[in-house]
Design an enzyme around this catalytic site. Structure first.
Site, PDB file in Angstrom:
ATOM      1  N   ILE A 292       6.482   8.024  -5.972  1.00 13.52           N
ATOM      2  CA  ILE A 292       7.295   6.664  -4.849  1.00 13.52           C
ATOM      3  C   ILE A 292       6.242   5.839  -5.462  1.00 13.52           C
ATOM      4  O   ILE A 292       6.359   4.463  -6.054  1.00 13.52           O
ATOM      5  CB  ILE A 292       7.289   7.024  -3.690  1.00 13.52           C
ATOM      6  CG1 ILE A 292       7.919   8.173  -3.201  1.00 13.52           C
ATOM      7  CG2 ILE A 292       7.451   5.869  -2.955  1.00 13.52           C
ATOM      8  CD1 ILE A 292       7.939   8.777  -2.074  1.00 13.52           C
TER       9      ILE A 292
ATOM     10  N   ASP B 163      -5.949   7.450  -6.896  1.00 12.83           N
ATOM     11  CA  ASP B 163      -5.466   8.988  -7.438  1.00 12.83           C
ATOM     12  C   ASP B 163      -5.878   9.662  -8.010  1.00 12.83           C
ATOM     13  O   ASP B 163      -6.693   9.536  -8.690  1.00 12.83           O
ATOM     14  CB  ASP B 163      -4.207   8.509  -7.443  1.00 12.83           C
ATOM     15  CG  ASP B 163      -3.371   9.915  -7.710  1.00 12.83           C
ATOM     16  OD1 ASP B 163      -3.528  10.683  -7.748  1.00 12.83           O
ATOM     17  OD2 ASP B 163      -1.900   9.481  -7.299  1.00 12.83           O
TER      18      ASP B 163
ATOM     19  N   SER C  88       4.372   6.977   3.822  1.00  5.85           N
ATOM     20  CA  SER C  88       3.758   7.977   3.867  1.00  5.85           C
ATOM     21  C   SER C  88       4.356   9.150   5.002  1.00  5.85           C
ATOM     22  O   SER C  88       4.935   9.484   5.180  1.00  5.85           O
ATOM     23  CB  SER C  88       2.946   7.808   2.863  1.00  5.85           C
ATOM     24  OG  SER C  88       2.917   8.378   1.429  1.00  5.85           O
ATOM     25  N   ARG C  89       3.178   9.375   5.235  1.00  4.58           N
ATOM     26  CA  ARG C  89       2.981  10.546   6.955  1.00  4.58           C
ATOM     27  C   ARG C  89       1.874   9.185   7.383  1.00  4.58           C
ATOM     28  O   ARG C  89       0.729   9.055   7.381  1.00  4.58           O
ATOM     29  CB  ARG C  89       1.799  11.496   6.126  1.00  4.58           C
ATOM     30  CG  ARG C  89       3.059  12.380   5.859  1.00  4.58           C
ATOM     31  CD  ARG C  89       4.237  12.581   6.558  1.00  4.58           C
ATOM     32  NE  ARG C  89       5.672  13.959   6.193  1.00  4.58           N
ATOM     33  CZ  ARG C  89       6.262  13.447   5.371  1.00  4.58           C
ATOM     34  NH1 ARG C  89       6.742  12.286   5.287  1.00  4.58           N
ATOM     35  NH2 ARG C  89       7.418  14.073   4.735  1.00  4.58           N
TER      36      ARG C  89
ATOM     37  N   GLU D 226       4.253  10.943  15.649  1.00  7.92           N
ATOM     38  CA  GLU D 226       6.857  10.421  15.910  1.00  7.92           C
ATOM     39  C   GLU D 226       7.270  11.480  15.740  1.00  7.92           C
ATOM     40  O   GLU D 226       7.969  11.189  16.537  1.00  7.92           O
ATOM     41  CB  GLU D 226       5.818  10.134  14.145  1.00  7.92           C
ATOM     42  CG  GLU D 226       6.223  10.803  13.343  1.00  7.92           C
ATOM     43  CD  GLU D 226       6.724  10.722  12.165  1.00  7.92           C
ATOM     44  OE1 GLU D 226       6.624   9.588  11.125  1.00  7.92           O
ATOM     45  OE2 GLU D 226       8.185  10.920  11.559  1.00  7.92           O
TER      46      GLU D 226
ATOM     47  N   ASP E 117       6.374   2.751   8.524  1.00 12.28           N
ATOM     48  CA  ASP E 117       6.921   3.368   9.161  1.00 12.28           C
ATOM     49  C   ASP E 117       6.788   5.197   8.949  1.00 12.28           C
ATOM     50  O   ASP E 117       7.903   5.731   9.121  1.00 12.28           O
ATOM     51  CB  ASP E 117       8.233   3.744   7.392  1.00 12.28           C
ATOM     52  CG  ASP E 117       9.713   4.230   7.216  1.00 12.28           C
ATOM     53  OD1 ASP E 117       9.783   3.911   8.266  1.00 12.28           O
ATOM     54  OD2 ASP E 117       9.090   4.964   6.760  1.00 12.28           O
TER      55      ASP E 117
HETATM   56  P1  NAD Z   1       3.761  12.897  -5.539  1.00 11.88           P
HETATM   57  O1  NAD Z   1       3.108  14.552  -4.700  1.00 11.88           O
HETATM   58  O2  NAD Z   1       4.607  12.120  -6.460  1.00 11.88           O
HETATM   59  O3  NAD Z   1       2.181  11.762  -5.061  1.00 11.88           O
HETATM   60  C1  NAD Z   1       1.274  11.831  -4.613  1.00 11.88           C
HETATM   61  C2  NAD Z   1       0.203  11.141  -5.394  1.00 11.88           C
HETATM   62  O4  NAD Z   1      -0.930  11.612  -5.007  1.00 11.88           O
HETATM   63  C3  NAD Z   1      -0.096  12.529  -6.304  1.00 11.88           C
HETATM   64  O5  NAD Z   1      -0.371  10.853  -7.604  1.00 11.88           O
HETATM   65  C4  NAD Z   1      -1.479  12.807  -6.140  1.00 11.88           C
HETATM   66  O6  NAD Z   1      -1.796  13.168  -7.418  1.00 11.88           O
HETATM   67  C5  NAD Z   1      -2.089  12.038  -4.960  1.00 11.88           C
HETATM   68  N1  NAD Z   1      -3.118  12.748  -4.062  1.00 11.88           N
HETATM   69  C6  NAD Z   1      -2.411  13.884  -3.467  1.00 11.88           C
HETATM   70  N2  NAD Z   1      -3.307  14.306  -3.310  1.00 11.88           N
HETATM   71  C7  NAD Z   1      -4.282  13.799  -3.280  1.00 11.88           C
HETATM   72  C8  NAD Z   1      -6.255  13.356  -2.685  1.00 11.88           C
HETATM   73  N3  NAD Z   1      -6.637  14.073  -1.976  1.00 11.88           N
HETATM   74  N4  NAD Z   1      -6.948  12.444  -3.297  1.00 11.88           N
HETATM   75  C9  NAD Z   1      -5.699  11.473  -4.131  1.00 11.88           C
HETATM   76  N5  NAD Z   1      -4.647  11.477  -4.930  1.00 11.88           N
HETATM   77  C10 NAD Z   1      -3.811  12.711  -4.231  1.00 11.88           C
HETATM   78  O7  NAD Z   1       4.807  12.332  -3.963  1.00 11.88           O
HETATM   79  P2  NAD Z   1       5.470  11.441  -3.866  1.00 11.88           P
HETATM   80  O8  NAD Z   1       7.416  12.074  -3.840  1.00 11.88           O
HETATM   81  O9  NAD Z   1       5.260  10.045  -4.302  1.00 11.88           O
HETATM   82  O10 NAD Z   1       5.601  11.404  -1.977  1.00 11.88           O
HETATM   83  C11 NAD Z   1       4.551  10.166  -1.816  1.00 11.88           C
HETATM   84  C12 NAD Z   1       4.383  10.770   0.029  1.00 11.88           C
HETATM   85  O11 NAD Z   1       5.282  10.742   0.060  1.00 11.88           O
HETATM   86  C13 NAD Z   1       5.058  12.167   0.783  1.00 11.88           C
HETATM   87  O12 NAD Z   1       4.132  13.011   0.120  1.00 11.88           O
HETATM   88  C14 NAD Z   1       5.622  11.570   1.837  1.00 11.88           C
HETATM   89  O13 NAD Z   1       4.642  12.187   2.742  1.00 11.88           O
HETATM   90  C15 NAD Z   1       5.862  10.619   1.572  1.00 11.88           C
HETATM   91  N6  NAD Z   1       7.502  10.363   1.723  1.00 11.88           N
HETATM   92  C16 NAD Z   1       8.094   9.420   3.009  1.00 11.88           C
HETATM   93  C17 NAD Z   1       9.462   8.963   2.870  1.00 11.88           C
HETATM   94  C18 NAD Z   1       9.475   8.349   4.343  1.00 11.88           C
HETATM   95  O14 NAD Z   1      10.729   8.332   4.875  1.00 11.88           O
HETATM   96  N7  NAD Z   1       8.926   7.653   4.534  1.00 11.88           N
HETATM   97  C19 NAD Z   1       9.976   9.681   2.251  1.00 11.88           C
HETATM   98  C20 NAD Z   1       9.670  10.383   1.157  1.00 11.88           C
HETATM   99  C21 NAD Z   1       8.336  10.390   1.239  1.00 11.88           C
END
Ligand code: NAD
Length: 340
Positions: free
Chosen positions: A160, A179, A237-238, A267, A262
């Protein structure tokens, strides 16, 4: 016929899952039973005739709930989302319950929504809408800034976050990111930095990290004031990534130009429900809603037709793989996230 118990089965879930069952030609193989309730220790027994359960972000699949599901024969939990922080992978693994998720369904849906939130906050579109509805055509107080040329800080450049980087690159912004892994796909226009540097240098901070123990409260009372004064903070994200107390403190100090959420730490007790008649007991969310510089939506960044279709198709694919005793491609393995 294998029965799938679907918790929190809103109308849009039912429509899209039924459609996906038809599209994948599974009408003779799978039937869905929809429960209005969310999954928790009291509702686990509802799935007693099912082979698997499908859950969403605000269901509770903690250890005791998984034990209850296991005792009625459930061996597969399907998360209809990317995140899986609501599931105890430890207990699932101990009991041999497979947990699957939808790793990607539409990174565009979430990234585009984050841009929408930023634009709404910055250009005060929500306020303009309300004003003109009341025939107030005054623009005093609605000024924003050009995003062109500004520095956008991105925390998390996975599926994302990387799409968001591309969109903001199109706006003509300078993109800096934090990241643990550097994404080669976007490195030609994104500069990776430490989290401290990203917080200090960005006009916009956007969060796309998953919620892991290592990312819990990654924005907290210690570092929130390290964010550049006057920045925008966007979290789709969360909720657990930010300590709500820290946001309230920073808002009180007038530290941000705007905050868009969001997602919210607590929540689970609020989102996806119509509480307009009763109000909300949670003091922190009520305080957040009271700030003119804050916009909150209820975990809906994913909510597009394309995303829903992909979510349902991946969920059913995992179910079919499980029924056929095949490898469940989208299984979440505790070992894979242990290091995070
Ligand atoms: P992804 O796994 O593709 O990307 C996450 C990134 O975070 C990775 O590049 C990883 O290297 C990095 N990361 C993880 N832990 C880390 C740390 N401790 N330090 C530094 N970097 C770190 O995930 P994504 O598909 O891009 O999704 C991201 C988040 O978005 C999901 O986990 C979810 O929580 C959230 N999300 C929200 C919605 C919504 O409707 N609001 C929908 C989908 C996902």
């Amino acid at each position: 016929m294998s029965r799938l118990g679907v918790y929190g089965g809103k109308q849009y879930v039912q429509e899209n899952l039924n459609l996906a069952i038809q599209d994948l030609g599974l009408a003779e193989v799978v039937s869905a039973r929809y429960f209005k309730a969310n999954l928790n220790i009291e509702t686990a027994f509802l799935a007693r005739d099912c082979v698997a359960v499908a859950i969403f972000v605000n269901d509770d699949a903690s250890g005791d709930v998984i034990r209850a599901l296991h005792s009625i024969g459930i061996r597969l939990i399907l998360c209809m989302c990317a995140g899986f922080n609501m599931v105890s992978l430890e207990v699932a693994e101990e009991l041999g319950v497979v947990v699957a998720r939808v790793p990607t369904y539409s990174p565009h849906a979430v990234a585009e929504f984050a841009v929408g939130m930023l634009m709404t906050l910055n250009r005060k579109i929500h306020k303009a809408f309300n004003r003109t509805r009341e025939c107030n055509f005054e623009i005093e107080g609605l000024m924003g800034i050009d995003l062109y040329g500004k520095t956008v800080g991105v925390l998390g450049t996975g599926n994302i976050g990387s799409v968001y980087c591309k969109i903001m690159n199109g706006f003509g912004c300078k993109i800096i990111a934090f990241d643990a892994y550097h994404n080669s796909e976007i490195m030609s226009f994104v500069e990776y930095k430490t989290i401290e540097e990203v917080l200090a240098e960005s006009d916009v901070i956007s969060m796309f990290l998953p919620l892991y123990p290592s990312t819990y409260h990654i924005i907290n009372e210690e570092n929130i004031f390290k964010i550049k004064k006057g920045a925008f903070l966007i979290n789709v994200s969360r909720g657990g990534l930010i300590d709500t107390k820290a946001i309230l403190k920073a808002l009180k100090a007038d530290h941000f130009s705007g905050v868009a959420l969001d997602v919210y730490e607590q929540e689970g007790d609020i989102f996806y429900q119509d509480l307009s008649a009763t109000g909300v007991e949670d003091d922190a969310v009520m305080r957040l809603l009271g700030w003119p510089k804050v916009i909150i939506s209820s975990h809906m960044a994913f909510f597009t037709r394309e995303a829903l279709r992909n979510i349902m198709q991946t969920t059913l694919t995992s179910l079919v793989q499980f029924i056929k005793n095949e490898k469940v491609e989208a299984e979440v393995k505790k070992i894979e996230i242990q290091a995070k």
